[in-house]
Design a protein around this motif. Structure first.
Motif, PDB file in Angstrom:
ATOM      1  N   THR A 104       0.750  -1.198  -0.052  1.00 34.91           N
ATOM      2  CA  THR A 104       0.102   0.158   0.070  1.00 34.91           C
ATOM      3  C   THR A 104       0.821   1.146  -0.024  1.00 34.91           C
ATOM      4  N   VAL A 105       0.705   2.182  -0.872  1.00 34.24           N
ATOM      5  CA  VAL A 105       1.441   3.364  -1.050  1.00 34.24           C
ATOM      6  C   VAL A 105       0.445   4.421  -0.937  1.00 34.24           C
ATOM      7  N   GLN A 106       0.749   5.682  -0.561  1.00 35.18           N
ATOM      8  CA  GLN A 106       0.014   6.982  -0.539  1.00 35.18           C
ATOM      9  C   GLN A 106       0.965   8.182  -1.250  1.00 35.18           C
ATOM     10  N   LYS A 107       0.040   8.810  -2.039  1.00 36.20           N
ATOM     11  CA  LYS A 107       0.851  10.022  -2.992  1.00 36.20           C
ATOM     12  C   LYS A 107      -0.317  10.891  -2.625  1.00 36.20           C
ATOM     13  N   GLU A 113      -3.272   0.331  -3.742  1.00 35.41           N
ATOM     14  CA  GLU A 113      -3.140  -0.968  -3.007  1.00 35.41           C
ATOM     15  C   GLU A 113      -2.746  -2.115  -4.264  1.00 35.41           C
ATOM     16  N   THR A 114      -1.742  -2.849  -3.693  1.00 35.89           N
ATOM     17  CA  THR A 114      -1.190  -3.932  -4.712  1.00 35.89           C
ATOM     18  C   THR A 114      -1.731  -5.319  -4.210  1.00 35.89           C
ATOM     19  N   PHE A 115      -2.372  -6.128  -4.996  1.00 35.67           N
ATOM     20  CA  PHE A 115      -2.794  -7.391  -4.514  1.00 35.67           C
ATOM     21  C   PHE A 115      -2.471  -8.433  -5.562  1.00 35.67           C
ATOM     22  N   SER A 116      -2.628  -9.616  -5.019  1.00 36.37           N
ATOM     23  CA  SER A 116      -2.138 -10.612  -5.850  1.00 36.37           C
ATOM     24  C   SER A 116      -3.147 -12.192  -5.645  1.00 36.37           C
ATOM     25  N   VAL A 140      -2.250 -30.414 -11.538  1.00 40.24           N
ATOM     26  CA  VAL A 140      -2.625 -28.898 -10.870  1.00 40.24           C
ATOM     27  C   VAL A 140      -2.440 -27.924 -11.683  1.00 40.24           C
ATOM     28  N   ALA A 141      -3.381 -27.237 -12.010  1.00 39.83           N
ATOM     29  CA  ALA A 141      -3.328 -26.164 -12.784  1.00 39.83           C
ATOM     30  C   ALA A 141      -3.590 -24.656 -12.127  1.00 39.83           C
ATOM     31  N   TYR A 142      -2.873 -23.733 -12.323  1.00 39.89           N
ATOM     32  CA  TYR A 142      -2.926 -22.522 -11.581  1.00 39.89           C
ATOM     33  C   TYR A 142      -2.527 -21.287 -12.302  1.00 39.89           C
ATOM     34  N   SER A 143      -3.225 -19.944 -11.681  1.00 40.22           N
ATOM     35  CA  SER A 143      -2.688 -18.958 -12.339  1.00 40.22           C
ATOM     36  C   SER A 143      -2.875 -17.656 -11.264  1.00 40.22           C
ATOM     37  N   THR A 144      -2.191 -16.594 -11.556  1.00 40.87           N
ATOM     38  CA  THR A 144      -2.132 -15.574 -10.605  1.00 40.87           C
ATOM     39  C   THR A 144      -2.137 -14.234 -11.478  1.00 40.87           C
ATOM     40  N   VAL A 145      -2.962 -13.284 -10.670  1.00 43.20           N
ATOM     41  CA  VAL A 145      -3.037 -11.910 -11.431  1.00 43.20           C
ATOM     42  C   VAL A 145      -2.562 -10.681 -10.458  1.00 43.20           C
ATOM     43  N   THR A 146      -1.525 -10.021 -10.646  1.00 39.51           N
ATOM     44  CA  THR A 146      -1.109  -9.198  -9.813  1.00 39.51           C
ATOM     45  C   THR A 146      -1.373  -7.841 -10.244  1.00 39.51           C
ATOM     46  N   TYR A 147      -2.328  -7.052  -9.443  1.00 41.97           N
ATOM     47  CA  TYR A 147      -2.828  -5.619  -9.897  1.00 41.97           C
ATOM     48  C   TYR A 147      -2.748  -4.754  -8.939  1.00 41.97           C
ATOM     49  N   ASP A 148      -2.832  -3.355  -9.245  1.00 42.53           N
ATOM     50  CA  ASP A 148      -2.846  -2.177  -8.537  1.00 42.53           C
ATOM     51  C   ASP A 148      -4.410  -1.906  -8.302  1.00 42.53           C
ATOM     52  N   LYS A 149      -4.886  -1.570  -7.073  1.00 40.90           N
ATOM     53  CA  LYS A 149      -6.216  -1.162  -7.176  1.00 40.90           C
ATOM     54  C   LYS A 149      -6.335   0.474  -6.380  1.00 40.90           C
ATOM     55  N   ARG A 150      -7.086   1.301  -7.082  1.00 34.13           N
ATOM     56  CA  ARG A 150      -7.078   2.637  -6.805  1.00 34.13           C
ATOM     57  C   ARG A 150      -8.507   3.136  -7.012  1.00 34.13           C
TER      58      ARG A 150
END
Length: 255
Positions: A104-107, A113-116, A140-150
């Motif tokens: 989490t960063v503030q400007k 916020e960054t999530f995975s 096992v099949a898997y996938s990950t999405v990393t993203y910013d939320k604002r």
């Protein structure tokens, strides 16, 4: 009259200078790190985290994933797969999801916020499979999405940072080929206007794992009820056993 005109001109100039300084101050504000945690990438750790219900965003609020398993014997959805009794047929045994908050960063007044978010599908012969590798085998099949939320204008907006995923084989008799993945982040954007399309295209890989950063130029898109909103990653693999069995796993991991 001349003095008044001169005074007004001076006030205009001063106003322009201070206005410029204020804009400059806003654009040069430093980011303040409020929270940071190392991202979990080990799939077994993520499975255990998901099985124990550990997630930083409730599953029903994070995304929806679809697992399609097609074979040369039948085409079924996840509901009918779970009812399959054929020992020679792969079925969906377990499905998990977990989200980790990374940063989490503030400007100024703006917080990012960054999530995975990781989705995991465990497929096996009949009901003989357990999550950890053993003699029963499976995939096992898997996938990950990393993203910013604002939040922008009181709306939740998302920016895709990177995607990753793969396939773990726990059965040596199963061959894996025709691997590919695609990802995108399309929707309405404050930066680019309406109907912004951002898509990677088809990425083929010969490896059993993949990872790729989204272009840094990609924009935040608004998460709403629009059918145009698409955000996530899709992966595909073909599995074969001998000459009689063939399956295709399509894992659609979208918000």
């Amino acid at each position: 009259m001349k003095k008044l005109t001169k005074l007004l001109s001076t006030l205009v100039i001063v106003s322009m200078i201070f206005g410029s300084l204020n804009v400059s101050a806003d654009s040069t504000q430093e980011e303040v790190l409020l929270f940071e945690e190392e991202q979990i990438t080990d799939i077994d750790t993520l499975i255990e985290r998901a099985k124990n219900g550990i997630t930083d965003i409730p599953v029903n609020e994070s995304k929806r994933s679809i697992i399609s398993l097609k074979s040369n014997k039948s085409i079924a959805n996840t509901q009918s797969l779970a009812q399959s009794t054929e020992t020679d047929e792969l079925v969906l045994e377990e499905q998990y999801e977990t989200t980790q908050k990374i940063k989490t960063v503030q400007k100024g007044n703006e917080i990012t916020e960054t999530f995975s978010t990781t989705t995991i599908a465990v497929l096996a012969d009949g009901s003989s499979y357990q999550t950890q590798p053993d003699s029963s085998g499976g995939v096992v099949a898997y996938s990950t999405v990393t993203y910013d939320k604002r939040q922008q204008n009181n709306l939740d907006t998302y920016k895709l940072i990177k995607v990753s995923g793969g396939w773990n084989r726990h059965d040596s008799s199963i061959n894996m080929n025709d691997r590919w993945y695609t990802f995108g982040a399309s929707g309405n954007s404050f930066d680019g206007g309406f109907a912004v399309t951002q898509a990677s295209g088809k990425n083929e890989t010969s490896l059993n794992a993949f990872q790729k950063n989204a272009p840094s130029s990609w924009k935040y898109v608004v998460k709403d009820n629009s059918t145009f909103f698409v955000f996530g990653v899709t992966s595909s693999i073909t599995l074969t056993r001998g000459t009689s069995s063939k399956w295709n796993i399509l894992l659609i991991h979208n918000f």
